[in-house]
Write a protein that holds these residues in place. Structure first.
Motif, PDB file in Angstrom:
ATOM      1  N   TYR A   1      13.921  13.808  96.096  1.00 26.74           N
ATOM      2  CA  TYR A   1      15.341  13.529  95.882  1.00 26.74           C
ATOM      3  C   TYR A   1      15.459  12.206  95.114  1.00 26.74           C
ATOM      4  O   TYR A   1      14.731  11.257  95.394  1.00 26.74           O
ATOM      5  CB  TYR A   1      16.060  13.403  97.234  1.00 26.74           C
ATOM      6  N   TYR A   2      16.381  12.165  94.137  1.00 23.78           N
ATOM      7  CA  TYR A   2      16.676  10.882  93.510  1.00 23.78           C
ATOM      8  C   TYR A   2      18.052  10.910  92.872  1.00 23.78           C
ATOM      9  O   TYR A   2      18.804  11.873  93.049  1.00 23.78           O
ATOM     10  CB  TYR A   2      15.596  10.462  92.502  1.00 23.78           C
ATOM     11  N   TRP A   3      18.398   9.874  92.155  1.00 27.25           N
ATOM     12  CA  TRP A   3      19.754   9.695  91.655  1.00 27.25           C
ATOM     13  C   TRP A   3      19.711   8.980  90.323  1.00 27.25           C
ATOM     14  O   TRP A   3      18.682   8.450  89.883  1.00 27.25           O
ATOM     15  CB  TRP A   3      20.558   8.852  92.650  1.00 27.25           C
ATOM     16  N   THR A   4      20.844   8.976  89.680  1.00 29.94           N
ATOM     17  CA  THR A   4      21.071   8.140  88.508  1.00 29.94           C
ATOM     18  C   THR A   4      22.252   7.226  88.837  1.00 29.94           C
ATOM     19  O   THR A   4      23.161   7.644  89.568  1.00 29.94           O
ATOM     20  CB  THR A   4      21.413   8.976  87.270  1.00 29.94           C
ATOM     21  N   PRO A   5      22.215   5.974  88.371  1.00 30.93           N
ATOM     22  CA  PRO A   5      21.242   5.369  87.457  1.00 30.93           C
ATOM     23  C   PRO A   5      19.984   4.893  88.186  1.00 30.93           C
ATOM     24  O   PRO A   5      20.047   4.511  89.343  1.00 30.93           O
ATOM     25  CB  PRO A   5      22.016   4.167  86.910  1.00 30.93           C
ATOM     26  N   GLU A   6      18.871   4.919  87.483  1.00 27.02           N
ATOM     27  CA  GLU A   6      17.590   4.398  87.983  1.00 27.02           C
ATOM     28  C   GLU A   6      16.594   4.291  86.831  1.00 27.02           C
ATOM     29  O   GLU A   6      16.627   5.103  85.904  1.00 27.02           O
ATOM     30  CB  GLU A   6      17.013   5.295  89.077  1.00 27.02           C
ATOM     31  N   TRP A   7      15.688   3.316  86.941  1.00 22.62           N
ATOM     32  CA  TRP A   7      14.769   3.046  85.847  1.00 22.62           C
ATOM     33  C   TRP A   7      13.724   4.143  85.667  1.00 22.62           C
ATOM     34  O   TRP A   7      13.178   4.316  84.570  1.00 22.62           O
ATOM     35  CB  TRP A   7      14.054   1.709  86.046  1.00 22.62           C
ATOM     36  N   ILE A   8      13.422   4.887  86.718  1.00 22.75           N
ATOM     37  CA  ILE A   8      12.361   5.898  86.599  1.00 22.75           C
ATOM     38  C   ILE A   8      12.698   6.949  85.552  1.00 22.75           C
ATOM     39  O   ILE A   8      11.788   7.567  84.982  1.00 22.75           O
ATOM     40  CB  ILE A   8      12.045   6.567  87.952  1.00 22.75           C
ATOM     41  N   HIS A   9      13.975   7.147  85.264  1.00 26.84           N
ATOM     42  CA  HIS A   9      14.360   8.135  84.245  1.00 26.84           C
ATOM     43  C   HIS A   9      14.064   7.628  82.837  1.00 26.84           C
ATOM     44  O   HIS A   9      13.987   8.417  81.899  1.00 26.84           O
ATOM     45  CB  HIS A   9      15.839   8.492  84.399  1.00 26.84           C
ATOM     46  N   TYR A  10      13.898   6.299  82.692  1.00 28.04           N
ATOM     47  CA  TYR A  10      13.450   5.727  81.422  1.00 28.04           C
ATOM     48  C   TYR A  10      11.932   5.846  81.286  1.00 28.04           C
ATOM     49  O   TYR A  10      11.409   6.046  80.201  1.00 28.04           O
ATOM     50  CB  TYR A  10      13.838   4.248  81.337  1.00 28.04           C
ATOM     51  N   ALA A  11      11.252   5.696  82.409  1.00 27.47           N
ATOM     52  CA  ALA A  11       9.791   5.599  82.374  1.00 27.47           C
ATOM     53  C   ALA A  11       9.089   6.953  82.359  1.00 27.47           C
ATOM     54  O   ALA A  11       7.977   7.069  81.845  1.00 27.47           O
ATOM     55  CB  ALA A  11       9.302   4.788  83.575  1.00 27.47           C
ATOM     56  N   TYR A  12       9.715   7.983  82.942  1.00 21.23           N
ATOM     57  CA  TYR A  12       9.059   9.278  83.087  1.00 21.23           C
ATOM     58  C   TYR A  12       9.971  10.403  82.602  1.00 21.23           C
ATOM     59  O   TYR A  12      11.196  10.291  82.643  1.00 21.23           O
ATOM     60  CB  TYR A  12       8.717   9.550  84.561  1.00 21.23           C
ATOM     61  N   ASP A  13       9.336  11.481  82.187  1.00 21.96           N
ATOM     62  CA  ASP A  13      10.070  12.695  81.843  1.00 21.96           C
ATOM     63  C   ASP A  13      10.326  13.463  83.135  1.00 21.96           C
ATOM     64  O   ASP A  13       9.471  14.216  83.609  1.00 21.96           O
ATOM     65  CB  ASP A  13       9.246  13.540  80.867  1.00 21.96           C
ATOM     66  N   LEU A  14      11.508  13.243  83.709  1.00 27.17           N
ATOM     67  CA  LEU A  14      11.868  13.878  84.972  1.00 27.17           C
ATOM     68  C   LEU A  14      12.931  14.940  84.724  1.00 27.17           C
ATOM     69  O   LEU A  14      13.831  14.756  83.908  1.00 27.17           O
ATOM     70  CB  LEU A  14      12.403  12.844  85.966  1.00 27.17           C
ATOM     71  N   ARG A  15      12.821  16.050  85.446  1.00 29.92           N
ATOM     72  CA  ARG A  15      13.775  17.137  85.282  1.00 29.92           C
ATOM     73  C   ARG A  15      14.502  17.400  86.602  1.00 29.92           C
ATOM     74  O   ARG A  15      13.870  17.582  87.653  1.00 29.92           O
ATOM     75  CB  ARG A  15      13.063  18.416  84.836  1.00 29.92           C
ATOM     76  N   LYS A  16      15.807  17.401  86.539  1.00 29.43           N
ATOM     77  CA  LYS A  16      16.616  17.703  87.717  1.00 29.43           C
ATOM     78  C   LYS A  16      16.698  19.214  87.887  1.00 29.43           C
ATOM     79  O   LYS A  16      17.022  19.941  86.936  1.00 29.43           O
ATOM     80  CB  LYS A  16      18.019  17.111  87.558  1.00 29.43           C
ATOM     81  N   LEU A  17      16.401  19.681  89.095  1.00 32.45           N
ATOM     82  CA  LEU A  17      16.444  21.112  89.359  1.00 32.45           C
ATOM     83  C   LEU A  17      17.891  21.591  89.470  1.00 32.45           C
ATOM     84  O   LEU A  17      18.750  20.911  90.008  1.00 32.45           O
ATOM     85  CB  LEU A  17      15.677  21.439  90.639  1.00 32.45           C
ATOM     86  N   GLU A  18      18.132  22.782  88.955  1.00 30.60           N
ATOM     87  CA  GLU A  18      19.471  23.354  88.977  1.00 30.60           C
ATOM     88  C   GLU A  18      19.878  23.722  90.403  1.00 30.60           C
ATOM     89  O   GLU A  18      19.074  24.249  91.172  1.00 30.60           O
ATOM     90  CB  GLU A  18      19.512  24.612  88.101  1.00 30.60           C
ATOM     91  N   GLU A  19      21.131  23.430  90.723  1.00 23.33           N
ATOM     92  CA  GLU A  19      21.736  23.823  91.989  1.00 23.33           C
ATOM     93  C   GLU A  19      23.099  24.444  91.694  1.00 23.33           C
ATOM     94  O   GLU A  19      23.733  24.095  90.692  1.00 23.33           O
ATOM     95  CB  GLU A  19      21.934  22.616  92.912  1.00 23.33           C
TER      96      GLU A  19
END
Length: 335
Positions: free
Chosen positions: A208-226
């Motif tokens: 689980y995570y949220w925006t804003p956060e620095w990890i979205h700058y550092a890694y290619d992260l994909r939010k799963l569809e709900e």
């Protein structure tokens, strides 16, 4: 004459010292939270308050429920909750903030907007086609996230003391992947270390995570569809603006909360506020007025987090630099 002036000077100094002792600075206490956005916000608030008002600012680490209780009491043990995600703190918000409640806690007038959900690495999505939370409800997919070899995948629902730890476990059950995964509750810092390791080894990680956060700058992260949020359906939400008897979100705060609750949709986009004890309006009115005026932006918060977490800047140094360089924004927050 010189002797007389010296005596007068000494008397004046003594008198000034006594006056300063009597009129000691007020201390504003900010509840210290354990996620990066909150850490950034609390340090910016500290710098602005100490530079513009005759106050000292301290932090105290406490459980979120204890912070609410202290702000409600209004005795100064905790004055400020720096980062209130209202959908995750809805019970306290309804009890202490909304009109007609105890109204013992105030908030700034303009929130910033946060989003959240379940994330996986881009390389897992690209190779295995995991795009939806429902895709997780398969044993062969769960194995991609099994670190201890027990046949179950692991996922991070949040850190100890966060109310959303329960709601994320309810979601896992409701989406059908709870039987193939087990929740692992660790600190945010440990989760980020695990994320770094997972990327280095190209391993699966679900969290689980949220925006804003620095990890979205550092890694290619994909939010799963709900599925889209359609409203709160449980009875205690009947007075909420998003109440819908046929809604997708029913969280029952009972002893059997996991069995009694059902959440089959994304969380609504969340207004995020700064909260402060109403007692500040009498104790330090200019500080209360300032806190009510603060307008944050998720771009500000992401910038602060990135400076601290990716570039290793000390939170207080980051805050001082940003405040110095953005006086036009800071002055708009002044009473």
């Amino acid at each position: 004459m010189k002797k007389l002036l010296s005596c007068l000077s000494l008397s004046t100094v003594i008198g000034l010292g006594f006056s300063q002792a009597v009129t000691a600075k007020e201390t504003i206490v900010i509840g210290e939270l354990n996620w990066d956005g909150a850490v950034a916000i609390e340090h910016v608030l500290k710098v602005v308050m100490e530079e513009n008002f005759d106050v000292d600012v301290e932090f105290i680490a406490a459980d979120q429920a204890a912070i609410w209780s202290a702000m409600d009491a209004g005795k100064g043990s905790v004055d400020v909750f720096p980062d209130i995600w209202t959908t995750l703190q809805d019970k306290a918000w309804e009890k202490f903030v909304v009109k007609g409640s105890k109204e013992s806690v105030r908030s700034n007038r303009v929130p910033y907007i946060g989003t959240d959900g379940f994330f996986i690495p881009g390389y897992i999505q690209d190779e295995y086609g995991v795009k939806s939370v429902y895709d997780l409800a398969k044993p062969e997919i769960a194995k991609l996230f099994d670190k201890d070899g027990d046949g179950l995948g692991e996922y991070w629902p949040g850190a100890s003391g966060w109310e959303l730890v329960k709601t994320n476990q309810i979601k896992a059950k409701s989406y059908g992947f709870g039987e193939f995964f087990e929740p692992v509750v660790v600190t945010d810092a440990i989760l980020k270390a695990q994320l770094k390791k997972a990327y280095r080894k190209k391993e699966g990680i679900l969290f689980y995570y949220w925006t804003p956060e620095w990890i979205h700058y550092a890694y290619d992260l994909r939010k799963l569809e709900e599925p889209e949020f359609t409203g709160y359906s449980n009875d205690r939400k009947k007075d909420h603006k998003d109440y819908n008897p046929n809604g997708c979100y029913s969280y029952e705060d009972t002893d059997n909360w996991l069995e009694d609750s059902e959440i089959t949709c994304a969380n609504p986009m969340t207004p995020v506020y700064i909260g402060y004890s109403a007692a500040l309006e009498a104790r330090v009115p200019e500080v209360a007025a300032f806190l009510g005026n603060v307008v944050l932006d998720d771009a500000f918060v992401s910038e602060w987090i990135f400076s601290m977490s990716s570039e290793g800047e000390d939170p207080e140094d980051m805050a001082k630099a940003w405040v110095s360089e953005n006086q036009d924004i800071v002055q708009r927050w002044m009473p």
